[in-house]
Write a protein that holds these residues in place. Sequence first.
Motif, PDB file in Angstrom:
ATOM      1  N   TRP A   1       0.839  -1.195   0.000  1.00  0.00           N
ATOM      2  CA  TRP A   1       0.000   0.000   0.000  1.00  0.00           C
ATOM      3  C   TRP A   1       0.880   1.253   0.000  1.00  0.00           C
ATOM      4  N   SER A   2       0.370   2.356  -0.526  1.00  0.00           N
ATOM      5  CA  SER A   2       1.108   3.621  -0.507  1.00  0.00           C
ATOM      6  C   SER A   2       1.141   4.178   0.916  1.00  0.00           C
ATOM      7  N   LYS A   3       2.107   5.061   1.178  1.00  0.00           N
ATOM      8  CA  LYS A   3       2.239   5.663   2.508  1.00  0.00           C
ATOM      9  C   LYS A   3       0.987   6.441   2.888  1.00  0.00           C
ATOM     10  N   GLU A   4       0.426   7.163   1.923  1.00  0.00           N
ATOM     11  CA  GLU A   4      -0.759   7.958   2.204  1.00  0.00           C
ATOM     12  C   GLU A   4      -1.956   7.070   2.543  1.00  0.00           C
ATOM     13  N   LYS A   5      -2.118   5.979   1.790  1.00  0.00           N
ATOM     14  CA  LYS A   5      -3.223   5.055   2.045  1.00  0.00           C
ATOM     15  C   LYS A   5      -3.070   4.391   3.413  1.00  0.00           C
ATOM     16  N   ILE A   6      -1.833   4.034   3.758  1.00  0.00           N
ATOM     17  CA  ILE A   6      -1.583   3.415   5.065  1.00  0.00           C
ATOM     18  C   ILE A   6      -1.884   4.393   6.189  1.00  0.00           C
ATOM     19  N   LYS A   7      -1.416   5.652   6.041  1.00  0.00           N
ATOM     20  CA  LYS A   7      -1.661   6.651   7.086  1.00  0.00           C
ATOM     21  C   LYS A   7      -3.157   6.851   7.308  1.00  0.00           C
ATOM     22  N   ASN A   8      -3.892   6.962   6.225  1.00  0.00           N
ATOM     23  CA  ASN A   8      -5.338   7.160   6.338  1.00  0.00           C
ATOM     24  C   ASN A   8      -6.009   5.956   6.999  1.00  0.00           C
ATOM     25  N   ARG A   9      -5.532   4.761   6.649  1.00  0.00           N
ATOM     26  CA  ARG A   9      -6.125   3.553   7.214  1.00  0.00           C
ATOM     27  C   ARG A   9      -5.815   3.438   8.715  1.00  0.00           C
ATOM     28  N   VAL A  10      -4.595   3.789   9.103  1.00  0.00           N
ATOM     29  CA  VAL A  10      -4.223   3.767  10.527  1.00  0.00           C
ATOM     30  C   VAL A  10      -5.126   4.697  11.324  1.00  0.00           C
TER      31      VAL A  10
END
Length: 409
Positions: free
Chosen positions: A122-131
Amino acid sequence: MSKNSSTATGTSVSSRILLDAVTKHYPGQSKPAVDGITLEIPAGKIVMLVGPSGCGKTTTLKMINRLIEPTEGRITLGDEDVTNIDGDQLRRRMGYVIQAGGLFPHMTVAANIAIVPKMLGWSKEKIKNRVDELLELVSLEPAMYRDRYPRELSGGQQQRVGVARALAADPPVLLMDEPFGAVDPITRQRLQDELLRIQEEVQKTIVFVTHDFDEAVKLGDWIVVFSEGAHIVQYDTPERILNEPASSFVEDFIGAGAGLKQLTLNRVRDVELAEAVTGSPGEMAQDVLARVKEAGDGHAVILDENRRPLSWPSRRQLSRLETIPATPDAAIPLVTQGSTLSDALDTMLVSSAGAALVTDRRRSFVGVITVEVVMEAITRSRKASAMANDNDSPVGTNTGTIEVQGGTT
C-alpha cells in the motif's frame, strides 16, 4: 458428514469458513488433538469456541489460518481450499488477535497497525489514512496514540490496537484467541462492548476462542461447545444452549446460575432508562443543584461539549462547589446501550451507586439504568424459564438454522 460435525447457513459465500473432516494428530500422542471435526462458520457472524482446557479449541482456530497444519481434512474460505494457498499469503487475508494484543514493543502504534498493509504494498498515504481510520474505529484518538509505543499504553489500549492491526487490510475473517483474558474485569467488559460495536460496522466473520461461557453468551451469534478432541457437543444460539442444553456435559459447562446468565442475552437498549438532570463545566454549581432539587434527583450528570459524561456529583458534592469543574471522574459507573444487563448489574454493584450512566455508540449520554430495572428483568426471565420448563417440547435437540449431526458427548 463425519461423526463429529455441525453445519450452519451463512450469508456470504466469500467469507464463509468450512472445516471438513479436519484432524490434527501430534506425533507421540495416542489420541488426536482434534478428531475429524466438520464445522461450518457462517459469514458475517461471531462464532464462539468454548470447552474445557485442552479440548482442542485453540488448535481448531489455528488450523483455520494454518499456524497449525491439519493432519487430515480440508478447510475452505468461501469456495477456496486454504491448503492450496501459501501460508503467509493466507495469514495476510485473516486478522489474528491474541492475549495482550501481541504488539511489537519496538514499533509505534501506527507501525504496528501498518504491518500487513506495508507487506501488501500500500502507498504511505493510504496506510496513514487507514491507521487513523482504525484508531478512530477502536476509540483511540489518532493524534494522541499513533506515535506512542506499546509500553505507553494500558492493557486495554494495547488490546484495542491489536484489534485495529488485525483489521488493517480489511480481511473477511477475524480470528481471536482469548483476546481479553489478560485484562481486568471492567476493562474486559468495555473491550467486549467495543468489539460488538465494531462488528455492527464491519460485519466480519469472527471465530473467537474463550474459556469464559458468560463471554461466549454475550458475544456469540453462535456457540460451539467442545469436549475433548474438539468433539462438538452442541452448536447452537446462546438462547437455545441456555434454555435447552443438549446434554449433562453442556449443563455442567454452563454451571450454576443459568437464570442470571439469561441477563447476558438482554441488552441495556432493550429496557427503559431514567432521565437525569445534566450540567456543564463552568456552570455555577448552585444553579445545577437547584435543578437537581426541583427534579427530586440525588445527582447531576456533568457532560462535555459532545454530551459525554465527565462526572456524576451528588447533591452534597454540588453544595461544596462554586463552579462545575471540567475534570473527568474515572470512577463513574458507565455502560453502553450495547452492554448486557449482566454487565450493567456488575457495574452498579462495583460502584455501589445503585445505578449506572448509559452512553450510545458515540459515547454520548442517553440515560440512567437502575438496579430496579435489572431486577424486573430477572423476574421476567424467571417467569419465562418456568413457562419453558412446563413445555413438553424435547430438550437438547439442535434444530433451526444450525444442525448438529452425530455430535459426541
